[in-house]
Design an enzyme around this catalytic site. Sequence first.
Site, mmCIF file in Angstrom:
data_model
loop_
_atom_site.group_PDB
_atom_site.id
_atom_site.type_symbol
_atom_site.label_atom_id
_atom_site.label_comp_id
_atom_site.label_asym_id
_atom_site.label_seq_id
_atom_site.Cartn_x
_atom_site.Cartn_y
_atom_site.Cartn_z
ATOM 1 N N GLN A 120 2.026 -6.085 -3.019
ATOM 2 C CA GLN A 120 2.383 -6.122 -1.595
ATOM 3 C C GLN A 120 3.731 -5.411 -1.362
ATOM 4 O O GLN A 120 4.053 -4.507 -2.118
ATOM 5 C CB GLN A 120 2.406 -7.560 -1.049
ATOM 6 C CG GLN A 120 1.026 -8.207 -0.952
ATOM 7 C CD GLN A 120 0.589 -8.869 -2.236
ATOM 8 O OE1 GLN A 120 1.341 -9.550 -2.897
ATOM 9 N NE2 GLN A 120 -0.668 -8.690 -2.597
ATOM 10 N N ASP A 162 0.815 -1.224 0.000
ATOM 11 C CA ASP A 162 0.000 0.000 0.000
ATOM 12 C C ASP A 162 0.848 1.274 0.000
ATOM 13 O O ASP A 162 0.449 2.295 0.554
ATOM 14 C CB ASP A 162 -0.959 0.031 1.210
ATOM 15 C CG ASP A 162 -1.785 -1.232 1.288
ATOM 16 O OD1 ASP A 162 -2.263 -1.677 0.235
ATOM 17 O OD2 ASP A 162 -1.937 -1.784 2.392
ATOM 18 N N LYS A 167 2.108 2.075 -5.209
ATOM 19 C CA LYS A 167 2.833 1.593 -6.388
ATOM 20 C C LYS A 167 2.065 1.865 -7.682
ATOM 21 O O LYS A 167 2.654 2.239 -8.698
ATOM 22 C CB LYS A 167 3.116 0.085 -6.271
ATOM 23 C CG LYS A 167 4.052 -0.257 -5.124
ATOM 24 C CD LYS A 167 4.265 -1.741 -4.990
ATOM 25 C CE LYS A 167 3.078 -2.496 -4.476
ATOM 26 N NZ LYS A 167 2.700 -2.223 -3.080
ATOM 27 N N GLY A 217 -4.335 -4.595 -4.506
ATOM 28 C CA GLY A 217 -5.325 -3.622 -4.955
ATOM 29 C C GLY A 217 -4.589 -2.404 -5.494
ATOM 30 O O GLY A 217 -4.000 -1.659 -4.730
ATOM 31 N N HIS A 218 -4.536 -2.278 -6.812
ATOM 32 C CA HIS A 218 -3.888 -1.114 -7.414
ATOM 33 C C HIS A 218 -4.981 -0.130 -7.802
ATOM 34 O O HIS A 218 -5.935 -0.513 -8.469
ATOM 35 C CB HIS A 218 -3.145 -1.467 -8.708
ATOM 36 C CG HIS A 218 -2.053 -2.456 -8.521
ATOM 37 N ND1 HIS A 218 -0.735 -2.088 -8.377
ATOM 38 C CD2 HIS A 218 -2.079 -3.800 -8.477
ATOM 39 C CE1 HIS A 218 -0.006 -3.174 -8.236
ATOM 40 N NE2 HIS A 218 -0.792 -4.229 -8.299
HETATM 41 P P1 IMP Z 1 -2.771 -12.792 2.140
HETATM 42 O O1 IMP Z 1 -1.823 -12.250 1.138
HETATM 43 O O2 IMP Z 1 -4.216 -12.553 1.801
HETATM 44 O O3 IMP Z 1 -2.481 -14.227 2.477
HETATM 45 O O4 IMP Z 1 -2.522 -11.984 3.507
HETATM 46 C C1 IMP Z 1 -1.299 -12.084 4.232
HETATM 47 C C2 IMP Z 1 -0.901 -10.728 4.814
HETATM 48 O O5 IMP Z 1 -0.540 -9.858 3.762
HETATM 49 C C3 IMP Z 1 -2.009 -10.016 5.579
HETATM 50 O O6 IMP Z 1 -1.425 -9.286 6.632
HETATM 51 C C4 IMP Z 1 -2.590 -9.059 4.563
HETATM 52 O O7 IMP Z 1 -3.215 -7.950 5.165
HETATM 53 C C5 IMP Z 1 -1.324 -8.657 3.814
HETATM 54 N N1 IMP Z 1 -1.581 -8.218 2.450
HETATM 55 C C6 IMP Z 1 -1.890 -8.984 1.387
HETATM 56 N N2 IMP Z 1 -2.024 -8.233 0.278
HETATM 57 C C7 IMP Z 1 -1.780 -6.973 0.647
HETATM 58 C C8 IMP Z 1 -1.718 -5.739 -0.071
HETATM 59 O O8 IMP Z 1 -1.920 -5.652 -1.293
HETATM 60 N N3 IMP Z 1 -1.428 -4.628 0.671
HETATM 61 C C9 IMP Z 1 -1.149 -4.692 1.993
HETATM 62 N N4 IMP Z 1 -1.178 -5.819 2.689
HETATM 63 C C10 IMP Z 1 -1.488 -6.949 2.024
#
Ligand code: IMP
Length: 428
Positions: A226, A15, A18, A42-43
């Site tokens: 991420q 977040d 990017k 989420g872009h």
């Molecule tokens: P998962 O990727 O859904 O398995 O989540 C694992 C961890 O990564 C959690 O803490 C999510 O909140 C975090 N996470 C996954 N995708 C994002 C993202 O795009 N932005 C910020 N945190 C993310």
Amino acid sequence: MKGRVEVIIGAQWGDEGKGRVVDCLGSRVDVFARYQGGSNAGHTVIVDGKKYVFHLLPSGMLYPGKLCVIGNGVVVDPEQLLAEIKDLQSKGMDRARLIVSGSAHVVMPYHKIIDKAQEAFRGKGKKIGTTGRGIGPAYVDKFSRCGIRIEDLFHPDVLRDKLEFNLEDKNRILTRLYNLEPLPFDEIHTQAMNWGKELAAYAGDVSRILYEALESGKTVLFEGAQGTLLDIDHGTYPYVTSSSPVAAGGCVGLGLGPNAVDRVIGVVKAYSTRVGEGPFPTEDSGELGNRLREKGGEYGATTGRPRRCGWLDMVGLKYAVRVNGMTSIALTKLDVLSGLDEISVCVAYDFEGGRLDHFTGNAGVLACATPVFERFEGWKDDIAACRNFDDLPSAAKDYVRYIEKETGVPVQLIGVGPGRDETIVRGL
Ligand code: IMP
């Protein structure tokens, strides 16, 4: 090779903005390539005042005539991908060509159910805070070598065989471990076959397509999702995502060698945020945290969850410089810090009577680490109209120079407001 590869990665916990930086660079890029993660990302891209949120599609989809690819390292939820494609088509915005790697793994309905069930069954203090998009379970199947890949969706017999094997196993898990209903084979098989019919037009050999694009002098942008501190190997394990957001993940997840990469742009938010569980040494649960959240609009693009907020962590940032081989910094949301009397940056941690100068992915250590802050003078003026570095208030310039001095990496782009043009470009 004649072409260029630039990698954009998140230097913190995701977040960082990017999508916005990709958007700034977009006009000089020929191919946009996603290399890891899935619809947990989420872009947000704003074009002509309209906001588009992509979870799976690369941000370049809104550029006419560009090529966008989804690499083998991504886990693809076909339902989500097809919904994003249809949404763009209905708005007449499907301007780029899309190729999805046949070797990318498919997020199946049972992955999402297992993701949510695992979280629900994890006891207090054990939850990861996942997005519930099935990411972890899909990568588990990939690595335990029973996953279903995009190319399997095009072959009914292969699909039947793999799905039967998987459903037998998953239904045992769903019913016996989580007291849930078993999933019906026929329904999922038909759904997967339909996905295959719709996705066939997009499938391709991403590694070869990128190689050929580079041979013909094109510029390719690897779009990380991420962030570094959520990386499965280098993040705050187990509070991480299940893929490799670091720059090297781009080569693995797209099928190019490391010598293809020319530049690694780390996107750094001027403060820190984290969503989901896990240690966050500079987190501020009080007034400052609330202020950053509201002023910065810090709510998740995928889940809508409020993000945890705090000061910039220089220890984590130096680590991100190292593990990514960062060559440029894009500093986002500097304007969110405007109006503060004082700004702090974490420069070390106190831990068990000693001082830690280097970041560690050890979540237990980080959870007990107390940040040591260095304080900087704040600035009062609104900086949204600044377009040159010299237009910034001197305290803001000092903050940027401090980041450059500590990291040894030039800050080549500065975000001073949410609009597309509210940016100071310094050679990026
Ligand atoms: P998962 O990727 O859904 O398995 O989540 C694992 C961890 O990564 C959690 O803490 C999510 O909140 C975090 N996470 C996954 N995708 C994002 C993202 O795009 N932005 C910020 N945190 C993310």
